[in-house]
Design an enzyme around this catalytic site. Structure first.
Site, PDB file in Angstrom:
ATOM      1  N   ALA A 101       0.850  -1.189   0.000  1.00 37.42           N
ATOM      2  CA  ALA A 101       0.000   0.000   0.000  1.00 37.42           C
ATOM      3  C   ALA A 101       0.887   1.240   0.000  1.00 37.42           C
ATOM      4  O   ALA A 101       2.109   1.153   0.110  1.00 37.42           O
ATOM      5  CB  ALA A 101      -0.919   0.001   1.218  1.00 37.42           C
ATOM      6  N   LYS A 102       0.271   2.413  -0.094  1.00 37.77           N
ATOM      7  CA  LYS A 102       1.015   3.666  -0.004  1.00 37.77           C
ATOM      8  C   LYS A 102       0.068   4.788   0.355  1.00 37.77           C
ATOM      9  O   LYS A 102      -1.099   4.800  -0.066  1.00 37.77           O
ATOM     10  CB  LYS A 102       1.693   3.994  -1.347  1.00 37.77           C
ATOM     11  CG  LYS A 102       2.897   4.910  -1.195  1.00 37.77           C
ATOM     12  CD  LYS A 102       4.083   4.156  -0.623  1.00 37.77           C
ATOM     13  CE  LYS A 102       5.311   5.028  -0.520  1.00 37.77           C
ATOM     14  NZ  LYS A 102       6.478   4.273  -0.038  1.00 37.77           N
ATOM     15  N   GLY A 103       0.598   5.744   1.134  1.00 37.72           N
ATOM     16  CA  GLY A 103      -0.126   6.962   1.435  1.00 37.72           C
ATOM     17  C   GLY A 103       0.593   8.146   0.825  1.00 37.72           C
ATOM     18  O   GLY A 103       1.821   8.146   0.727  1.00 37.72           O
TER      19      GLY A 103
END
Length: 419
Positions: A101-103
């Site tokens: 995932a990534k923010g």
């Protein structure tokens, strides 16, 4: 706005075409197939500043996904999607039992309101942060800052979603903090340098692949923040000549090799070097000069999409080692491959930080730095050797070889157990 996709949905996408190295026949092997759509996209709008933030979960395994949170003016959803896909590749390539995932937050990290924006973003993402998303530092967001935000939110530390699964979360949190802050040579903490150590050994493994000793190897590094600075330090310690480095203010060069420890001591909190105190003999060049540096190895360690079709022909290195996430656009990478210049992809070269973090969480390494360094060095040299052998012998690009590993991850047979 929140949009979600079936994790098995979307039209499969064919990977980038394999490009043979000069004089090497194209391999008779079908390209790998990958899912093009992420598991979930989520957008947040800050009513106070107008900042926009994104969370993209590309894969979710055993209810968990991992990936850092970045902040920069101009951060886009498509950028975060690319980074989340890269994280999914990292976790699969290193046989970690979680997804990727990534923010990302579209806001200037130097703005005095940046910490408040980060805190509101984390609060908005709390359902995912609390149970599913393990995040950490990234561009514009140092680890100590995101940990401070998590502590104010009552979540302890940014690995909270994994630590909360332990039988004794308080004991696990203490064990993880002890590992992250273990002191290493140079006055650094292990958690701050382990990713750059992995990048340094990806470079050293590349030199070994063409039979070159460290003292005869030259490296240029774009970016001297957490990742680039640590990579420069460990390359210097290994005897490599780091001839050229760049930060936001420009490029610094010395053909005989820069005094890396001295330069790192001149950095500010944003990874920029104080030009008023440069050692003698350091030449100051424009920032774009880093890509055209006359060095064996180029390490883009600053921003995504640093190497593009417009500047790829400036690259003079024998190999590009991606320390930044998504440092090379697909078009530029194809152009480099056509010239016989391989790119060691980010999801291998800079994956040491995430791999080590999960080894620490799962109790596979302890707070003795030598044990972590030994394991990461061994794994990195093995993977890079395989990638470059496939490139030299079959003309399969390192990214394509890496994608084949990522497309066949170790099975997750049960819940992730955090000791």
């Amino acid at each position: 706005m929140t949009t979600m996709q079936n994790p098995a949905g979307g039209t499969p996408q064919v990977a980038a075409q394999t490009v043979p190295a000069a004089g090497v026949p194209a391999p008779a092997v079908a390209p790998a197939i990958r899912r093009s759509e992420p598991y979930m996209r989520l957008q947040w709008n800050d009513s106070v500043t107008g900042a926009v933030g994104y969370l993209v979960v590309h894969t979710l395994r055993a209810g968990l996904a991992t990936g850092g949170t970045r902040m920069r003016a101009g951060c886009t959803l498509s950028e975060v999607e690319d980074l989340a896909r890269g994280m999914a590749n990292k976790t699969a390539t290193f046989d970690l039992p979680i997804g990727g995932a990534k923010g990302g937050i579209d806001f200037d990290p130097k703005d005095p309101r940046a910490v408040e924006v980060l805190e509101r973003f984390c609060e908005a993402m709390r359902p995912w942060i609390d149970a599913h998303w393990v995040t950490a530092e990234d561009l514009g967001v140092p680890q100590h800052l995101i940990d401070e935000v998590f502590e104010r939110l009552g979540l302890g530390q940014s690995y909270h979603a994994a630590i909360s699964r332990a039988a004794d979360p308080a004991a696990t949190l203490e064990r993880v903090r002890t590992g992250l802050t273990a002191k290493v040579e140079g006055g650094f903490e292990l958690g701050d340098v382990i990713g750059g150590y992995g990048v340094a050994h990806a470079c050293l493994a590349a030199a070994v692949s063409w039979g070159q000793i460290p003292a005869e190897t030259t490296v240029a590094i774009q970016g001297v923040g957490t990742m680039g600075g640590a990579a420069a330090y460990y390359l210097h310690e290994a005897g490599v000549k780091v001839t050229t480095v760049a930060d936001a203010a420009g490029t610094l060069h010395c053909a005989d090799g820069l005094d890396v420890p001295a330069l790192l001591d001149l950095r500010d909190g944003y990874g920029e070097i104080d030009r008023t105190r440069l050692p003698a003999g350091v030449e100051q060049l424009p920032r774009p000069a880093i890509l055209a540096a006359d060095a064996d190895i180029l390490v883009p360690a600053a921003i995504s999409y640093a190497i593009t079709p417009d500047n790829s022909f400036d690259v003079r290195a024998r190999v590009v080692v991606e320390a930044a996430n998504a440092a090379t656009t697909p078009e530029a990478e194809a152009m480099l491959a056509a010239r016989g210049v391989p790119v060691l992809p980010d999801f291998v070269a800079n994956a040491g930080a995430v791999a080590w973090a999960w080894w620490l969480l799962l109790g596979e390494v302890d707070d003795v730095p030598e044990n972590s360094f030994d394991r990461l060095r061994t794994v990195m040299h093995s993977k890079v050797a395989q990638l470059l052998t496939a490139w030299a012998d079959e003309g399969v690009t390192p990214r394509e070889s890496g994608h084949r590993w990522a497309d066949d991850p170790a099975p997750t047979t049960g819940p992730v157990v955090v000791p």
